[in-house]
Design an enzyme around this catalytic site. Structure first.
Site, PDB file in Angstrom:
ATOM      1  N   THR A 157      -9.055   1.931 -19.011  1.00 59.45           N
ATOM      2  CA  THR A 157      -8.817   1.210 -17.762  1.00 59.45           C
ATOM      3  C   THR A 157      -9.961   1.489 -16.795  1.00 59.45           C
ATOM      4  O   THR A 157     -10.816   2.339 -17.048  1.00 59.45           O
ATOM      5  CB  THR A 157      -7.495   1.649 -17.084  1.00 59.45           C
ATOM      6  N   TYR A 186      -5.899  15.561  -9.954  1.00 57.74           N
ATOM      7  CA  TYR A 186      -5.171  14.481 -10.615  1.00 57.74           C
ATOM      8  C   TYR A 186      -4.113  15.062 -11.552  1.00 57.74           C
ATOM      9  O   TYR A 186      -2.942  14.638 -11.527  1.00 57.74           O
ATOM     10  CB  TYR A 186      -6.138  13.607 -11.413  1.00 57.74           C
ATOM     11  N   ASP A 245       0.871  -1.170   0.000  1.00 58.89           N
ATOM     12  CA  ASP A 245       0.000   0.000   0.000  1.00 58.89           C
ATOM     13  C   ASP A 245       0.908   1.219   0.000  1.00 58.89           C
ATOM     14  O   ASP A 245       1.598   1.494   0.989  1.00 58.89           O
ATOM     15  CB  ASP A 245      -0.892  -0.013   1.246  1.00 58.89           C
ATOM     16  N   ASN A 298       3.531   2.678 -10.596  1.00 57.40           N
ATOM     17  CA  ASN A 298       2.311   2.749 -11.392  1.00 57.40           C
ATOM     18  C   ASN A 298       1.067   3.097 -10.577  1.00 57.40           C
ATOM     19  O   ASN A 298       0.123   3.688 -11.110  1.00 57.40           O
ATOM     20  CB  ASN A 298       2.098   1.411 -12.099  1.00 57.40           C
ATOM     21  N   LYS A 306       0.148  14.798 -11.209  1.00 55.71           N
ATOM     22  CA  LYS A 306       1.053  14.253 -12.219  1.00 55.71           C
ATOM     23  C   LYS A 306       2.102  15.283 -12.635  1.00 55.71           C
ATOM     24  O   LYS A 306       3.234  14.922 -12.991  1.00 55.71           O
ATOM     25  CB  LYS A 306       0.253  13.768 -13.429  1.00 55.71           C
TER      26      LYS A 306
END
Length: 232
Positions: free
Chosen positions: A190, A157, A54, A81, A161
């Protein structure tokens, strides 16, 4: 040469496909996942090893690194990832607690995992780190392509990144003996985006696999996709 490879968030999506491809290329792959049941099931199906990991839990990360040390003695490739999208909301309506959860996984999770595994990577003579980033991290493309629709791209998000890209560059400078790069899978179908996307996970993992297997004198400190360097 067979590499020892650890992939976080490897039980599904881009992580799982990366594991499949690298395993088929003859490498020893260990997938990490938060959920032991799902992680072991995926590992069994792929024919790879599993470790509970985790990225938001330092004790879990440290235990995973110790497990890899005891089982394999070194690490050649780390693929960071694991990631989350977070809340879909306009930035002016986003709560700090919601943002904290995204940053904890997407940025601090990479910091925790990378720092825990650096001692094992230092035992490799061709160590590589691949951070899975996103095209929405690019400030240039956000302006030029109008990445402003929060229903498609959660603002936090994208911000996480962008921070990950800077972290990649900082690690590349701090670890000159290693190849440290970030890969943008592109708009890949995904669970992370509800199965939407322009291409499948195989195409989405092309640049990850390339960077995971580059030569010892290959590039470092880059952010790219299958078409080349990402404009920042």
């Amino acid at each position: 040469m067979t590499d020892i490879i650890v992939i976080t968030g490897g039980n599904k999506g881009i992580g799982r496909e990366t594991a499949r491809r690298l395993r088929e290329a003859g490498h020893t792959v260990v997938i990490g996942a938060r959920d032991p049941e799902r992680g072991r099931a995926a590992a069994d199906e792929l024919g790879v090893a599993f470790v509970q990991l985790d990225v938001t839990d330092q004790a879990s990360v440290d235990a995973a690194a110790e497990h890899v040390r005891s089982e394999h003695g070194r690490l050649d490739v780390l693929v960071n990832n694991a990631g989350v999208t977070g809340t879909f909301a306009p930035v002016e309506q986003t709560r700090a607690d919601d943002a904290l959860g995204v940053l904890d996984t997407n940025v601090l999770g990479v910091l925790r995992v990378t720092n825990a595994f650096v001692p094992l990577l230092e035992l490799s003579d061709h160590a590589r780190i691949v951070n899975v980033s996103s095209g929405v991290s690019s400030i240039h493309d956000t302006i030029e392509k109008g990445y402003a629709d929060w229903t498609v791209i959660p603002p936090v998000y994208a911000m996480s990144k962008t921070a990950l890209n800077m972290l990649t560059v900082k690690y590349a400078a701090a670890l000159p003996a290693m190849r440290v790069n970030a890969a943008d899978p592109g708009y890949t179908r995904t669970d992370l985006n509800g199965g939407e996307g322009a291409h499948d996970v195989t195409e989405g993992t092309d640049d990850i696999v390339r960077l995971a297997t580059i030569a010892v004198d290959g590039p470092t400190g880059t952010v790219s996709n299958s078409a080349g360097p990402l404009r920042w």
